[in-house]
Scaffold this active site. Structure first.
Site, short mmCIF file in Angstrom:
data_model
loop_
_atom_site.label_atom_id
_atom_site.label_comp_id
_atom_site.label_asym_id
_atom_site.label_seq_id
_atom_site.Cartn_x
_atom_site.Cartn_y
_atom_site.Cartn_z
N ASN A 57 0.83 -1.21 0.00
CA ASN A 57 0.00 0.00 0.00
C ASN A 57 0.86 1.24 0.00
O ASN A 57 2.01 1.23 0.46
CB ASN A 57 -0.86 0.07 1.27
N GLY A 88 1.66 -5.05 26.22
CA GLY A 88 2.53 -6.18 25.95
C GLY A 88 1.92 -7.25 25.07
O GLY A 88 1.05 -6.96 24.25
N ASN A 98 -4.32 -9.23 17.46
CA ASN A 98 -4.36 -8.21 18.52
C ASN A 98 -5.69 -8.40 19.28
O ASN A 98 -6.45 -9.32 19.00
CB ASN A 98 -4.17 -6.79 17.95
N ALA A 144 3.70 -5.82 2.97
CA ALA A 144 4.98 -5.14 2.78
C ALA A 144 5.65 -4.85 4.12
O ALA A 144 6.86 -5.06 4.28
CB ALA A 144 4.77 -3.84 2.00
N GLY A 175 -1.03 -4.06 22.51
CA GLY A 175 -0.58 -2.67 22.42
C GLY A 175 0.36 -2.33 23.57
O GLY A 175 1.31 -3.09 23.83
N GLY A 209 2.31 -3.66 15.14
CA GLY A 209 1.96 -5.08 15.06
C GLY A 209 2.74 -5.80 13.98
O GLY A 209 3.15 -6.95 14.16
N ASP A 210 2.97 -5.13 12.86
CA ASP A 210 3.71 -5.76 11.76
C ASP A 210 5.17 -5.98 12.15
O ASP A 210 5.76 -7.02 11.85
CB ASP A 210 3.63 -4.87 10.50
P1 ATP Z 1 -0.91 -1.83 14.52
O1 ATP Z 1 -2.18 -2.22 13.82
O2 ATP Z 1 -0.93 -0.43 15.10
O3 ATP Z 1 0.32 -2.09 13.75
P2 ATP Z 1 -1.60 -4.02 16.26
O4 ATP Z 1 -2.95 -3.60 16.75
O5 ATP Z 1 -1.53 -5.11 15.26
O6 ATP Z 1 -0.77 -2.75 15.80
P3 ATP Z 1 -0.64 -3.92 18.98
O7 ATP Z 1 -1.18 -4.96 19.89
O8 ATP Z 1 -1.21 -2.54 19.09
O9 ATP Z 1 -0.70 -4.48 17.49
O10 ATP Z 1 0.93 -3.77 19.18
C1 ATP Z 1 1.84 -4.81 18.90
C2 ATP Z 1 3.01 -4.72 19.84
O11 ATP Z 1 3.66 -3.45 19.64
C3 ATP Z 1 2.65 -4.75 21.31
O12 ATP Z 1 2.52 -6.09 21.80
C4 ATP Z 1 3.83 -4.00 21.93
O13 ATP Z 1 4.95 -4.86 22.06
C5 ATP Z 1 4.14 -2.95 20.86
N1 ATP Z 1 3.45 -1.69 21.17
C6 ATP Z 1 2.26 -1.27 20.70
N2 ATP Z 1 1.93 -0.08 21.26
C7 ATP Z 1 2.93 0.24 22.09
C8 ATP Z 1 3.18 1.33 22.98
N3 ATP Z 1 2.32 2.35 23.11
N4 ATP Z 1 4.34 1.33 23.70
C9 ATP Z 1 5.23 0.32 23.57
N5 ATP Z 1 5.05 -0.75 22.75
C10 ATP Z 1 3.91 -0.79 22.03
#
Ligand code: ATP
Length: 296
Positions: free
Chosen positions: A10, A216, A179, A41, A213, A242-243
């Site tokens: 994207n 952890g 997530n 990507a 997030g 997350g990626d």
């Molecule tokens: P995104 O869609 O924003 O890429 P996601 O929703 O797939 O993320 P999250 O669970 O939000 O995934 O985040 C993945 C990992 O990134 C978390 O387990 C954590 O290790 C790290 N992370 C996310 N937000 C934070 C934060 N505010 N501070 C530190 N680490 C974070």
């Protein structure tokens, strides 16, 4: 272990805003930037940065050629990414003052994959390799089944997670990365430990990773369960967290690290990602993670 990611590419248009726009509201953006993005990507970039051997196979429109150049420069093999006569997938991303984001996605070329093309890609990989999928391309259920048919391990990050995902053959997935929202969509709302247990009960042979997030992440395999807190960093932009987490987790798993060490490495990498702006561009290198990660 080689990883073949059949996934999205994207163009991310990122607008910095004071707060995320509300229904009926028009707000000004203080900054506009364009980044390479797409979960396919981003995860392929994270895997390459983490030192894994990774190919990204996907579709773009002609105006997306720069995405492929960029991935190639990051060390991703892009020989199976094709240009088609449909606009490249793109995302409109708002990032607010706290670093939270809100995203509108147009799938475009990402939803023009064909089964015949995917078969040709998968035929170049062998048992022991991993097929990595997200839910931003068409034909994901067929791709899961095709991956298994070719003897590959299948890793699925069912994002974005619509109701259709419940009908996917998830029992054929070896590594499921979700997530909180995706977990709720699959097994209903609840405390993280309960969701992890429910996912484990439903897919007992799989390894499941549940990211939370700033709270952890948990992981559960048939033989172990582990938790890792999020890195304590100054959050600038959570796009791509997350990626990045998934890419470093999968690379560490391919290196044979234990579940808790995989989680720790992924958490350090995602912490570095959220402390920088962008998606593909904010993924750290393996060396940066080594410098911050604890050795055991
Ligand atoms: P995104 O869609 O924003 O890429 P996601 O929703 O797939 O993320 P999250 O669970 O939000 O995934 O985040 C993945 C990992 O990134 C978390 O387990 C954590 O290790 C790290 N992370 C996310 N937000 C934070 C934060 N505010 N501070 C530190 N680490 C974070």
């Amino acid at each position: 272990m080689r990883v073949v990611c059949i996934g999205s590419l994207n163009i991310d248009h990122v607008y910095r805003v004071d707060h995320l726009v509300r229904p009926g509201e028009t707000i000004a953006s203080s900054e506009y930037q364009v980044f390479a993005g797409g979960k396919g990507a981003n995860q392929a970039a994270a895997l390459a940065r983490a030192g894994a051997v990774v190919s990204l196979a996907g579709h773009i429109g002609a105006e997306g050629a720069w995405l492929v150049d960029r991935l190639r420069r990051l060390g991703v093999d892009t020989q199976w990414t094709r240009v088609v006569d449909v606009p490249t997938g793109h995302a409109i991303i708002q990032v607010d003052a706290e670093g939270q984001n809100s995203i509108v996605l147009y799938a475009g070329a990402n939803r023009t994959l064909t089964g015949e093309w995917a078969e040709g890609v998968l035929a170049r990989f062998a048992p022991g390799d991993v097929l990595l999928l997200q839910n931003e391309v068409n034909g994901v259920p067929e791709l899961i089944a095709a991956g298994r048919r070719h003897g590959l391990q299948v890793c699925l990050n069912p994002a974005p997670c619509g109701p259709e995902v419940n009908a996917y053959p998830l029992d054929q997935v070896d590594l499921l990365v979700v997530n909180e929202t995706e977990a709720a969509s699959l097994v209903g709302p609840g405390a993280a430990e309960d969701q992890l247990a429910r996912l484990g009960a439903r897919y007992p042979a799989a390894t499941t990773v549940l990211t939370l997030g700033p709270n952890g992440a948990w992981a559960r395999s048939p033989s172990a369960t582990a938790y890792e807190p999020a890195a304590r960093v100054r959050v600038v932009d959570t796009t791509g967290a997350g990626d990045t987490f998934l890419g470093f987790f999968l690379a560490a798993r391919g290196d044979g690290l234990s579940l808790d060490r995989c989680l720790r490495r992924a958490s350090v990498a995602a912490g570095l990602c959220v402390s920088r702006v962008g998606a593909t561009d904010s993924v750290p290198t393996s060396g940066e993670v080594d410098a911050l990660g604890s050795p055991d």
